[in-house]
Scaffold this active site. Structure first.
Site, PDB file in Angstrom:
ATOM      1  N   GLY A 165      -5.273  -4.875   7.078  1.00 51.14           N
ATOM      2  CA  GLY A 165      -6.226  -3.822   7.403  1.00 51.14           C
ATOM      3  C   GLY A 165      -7.110  -4.136   8.597  1.00 51.14           C
ATOM      4  O   GLY A 165      -7.428  -3.256   9.405  1.00 51.14           O
ATOM      5  N   THR A 212      -0.214   0.878   7.050  1.00 49.36           N
ATOM      6  CA  THR A 212      -0.195  -0.208   6.063  1.00 49.36           C
ATOM      7  C   THR A 212      -0.033  -1.539   6.772  1.00 49.36           C
ATOM      8  O   THR A 212       0.587  -1.619   7.839  1.00 49.36           O
ATOM      9  CB  THR A 212       0.942  -0.001   5.035  1.00 49.36           C
ATOM     10  N   GLY A 213      -0.587  -2.572   6.167  1.00 46.54           N
ATOM     11  CA  GLY A 213      -0.494  -3.897   6.775  1.00 46.54           C
ATOM     12  C   GLY A 213      -1.833  -4.604   6.653  1.00 46.54           C
ATOM     13  O   GLY A 213      -2.633  -4.265   5.778  1.00 46.54           O
ATOM     14  N   THR A 216       0.837  -1.209   0.000  1.00 48.16           N
ATOM     15  CA  THR A 216       0.000   0.000   0.000  1.00 48.16           C
ATOM     16  C   THR A 216       0.865   1.250   0.000  1.00 48.16           C
ATOM     17  O   THR A 216       1.988   1.210   0.480  1.00 48.16           O
ATOM     18  CB  THR A 216      -0.872  -0.044   1.278  1.00 48.16           C
ATOM     19  N   GLY A 232     -10.655  -2.582   3.436  1.00 50.82           N
ATOM     20  CA  GLY A 232      -9.671  -2.613   4.520  1.00 50.82           C
ATOM     21  C   GLY A 232      -9.648  -1.315   5.312  1.00 50.82           C
ATOM     22  O   GLY A 232     -10.617  -0.547   5.317  1.00 50.82           O
ATOM     23  N   ASP A 233      -8.538  -1.070   5.964  1.00 55.12           N
ATOM     24  CA  ASP A 233      -8.407   0.108   6.833  1.00 55.12           C
ATOM     25  C   ASP A 233      -8.104   1.399   6.073  1.00 55.12           C
ATOM     26  O   ASP A 233      -8.378   2.487   6.562  1.00 55.12           O
ATOM     27  CB  ASP A 233      -7.254  -0.125   7.823  1.00 55.12           C
TER      28      ASP A 233
END
Ligand code: ASP
Length: 305
Positions: free
Chosen positions: A228, A225-226, A174, A204-205
């Site tokens: 979410g 990032t990661g 991301t 996602g987040d």
């Protein structure tokens, strides 16, 4: 500050691959520096930096977005202004080169904060965003990754356990940008294709204010990032802001507490970049790597993997 995702980046076998990512970070930072030096706003800077990263197919956003379980691109993006707390977000959108620019139009029009799916698509068409054909997104790298993800995870995320999500070939990629301008205004932007082989309709987040993105002039600007779901469950971007607001921490101290919080609460997988109201830069992550770069108080351009 900019980031290009967190993960193991296990597929980067050579220095040349690594350089491609670092080059993308560095040129984006230089572009951001120019905008800020010529008096541009933090909001404009994060929009333009995220757009550049969306155009670079090595990152998982815009042109390089990963594919969902149907082999299609569904992107999420959000942008937030720390001066006004105005924000714009789009989710589950396809066939647009720069979702962050669409999010900026949502912000600018001010009527709503988030548009999704077909509604976001119709809004984009009505604001003359160019329709990009599927082939713009279906790069050989993403198709190969998608096939591999389906082999490991099966159909959709259901078959994916935590181990396979953080497996050595997995990377999240991301993109995000945070900036502070001469007037002390902060802004944040996050844009993503999500997680490879994600379920159709999964959000996602990244486009969720307070989870994957947040900006408030009185505290900080954050882009995460990661995985979410981990960031949504901990509302991590707003939690970091709250640590500054209510515990009077500075950015680097909030980053240390925030990453501990993410780990302690949900064993969160990923990381974030943060600029605080004084212009201090900080980042933290729980994955093996996170690609990120920053220019602190107009100083040197630094990138780390
Ligand atoms: N956080 C993004 C998501 O879950 C993925 C990423 O950061 O790469 O959609």
């Amino acid at each position: 500050m900019v980031h290009g995702g967190a993960g193991d980046f296990g597929s980067l076998k050579t220095d040349r691959d690594t350089l491609r990512y670092l080059e993308g970070m560095r040129s984006t930072l230089e572009h951001g520096r120019q905008i800020l030096q010529s008096g541009g706003s933090a909001l404009e800077t994060v929009e333009q930096c995220a757009s550049l990263l969306e155009d670079d197919p090595v990152f998982n956003a815009g042109a390089g977005s990963v594919l969902n379980e149907d082999g299609k691109v569904e992107m999420d993006a959000a942008i937030m202004c720390g001066e006004t707390l105005h924000a714009g977000a789009v989710a589950g959108i396809g066939n647009i080169a720069n979702p962050i620019q669409l999010a900026r139009v949502v912000l600018a029009e001010g009527e709503h904060v988030m548009l999704i799916g077909a509604g976001a698509q119709r809004f984009a068409a009505s604001r003359n965003f160019e329709y990009m054909p599927d082939r713009y997104f279906l790069t050989p790298m993403r198709l190969a990754e998608w096939e591999q993800a389906r082999l490991i995870q099966g159909n959709g995320l259901e078959g994916a356990d935590a181990a396979s999500l953080s497996g050595s070939e997995n990377k999240y990629g991301t993109v995000g940008a945070v900036a502070r301008d001469r007037l002390g205004n902060l802004a944040a932007a996050t844009s993503t294709g999500g997680i490879a082989n994600k379920r159709y309709g999964r959000v996602g987040d990244s486009p969720i204010l307070g989870a994957g993105v947040y900006a408030d002039n009185e505290t900080c600007a954050v882009s995460c990032t990661g995985v979410g779901e981990d960031f949504m469950r901990t509302v991590l971007a707003k939690t970091l802001s709250d640590m500054i607001e209510f515990k009077s921490l500075d950015g680097p101290a909030a980053a240390r507490e925030g990453i501990d919080y993410l780990m302690r609460k949900v064993k969160g997988r990923g990381g974030f970049i943060l600029i605080d109201k004084q212009g201090r830069c900080a980042s933290a992550f729980t994955t093996r790597k996170m690609i990120r770069g920053w220019i602190e108080q107009g100083g040197e351009t630094l990138c780390q993997f």
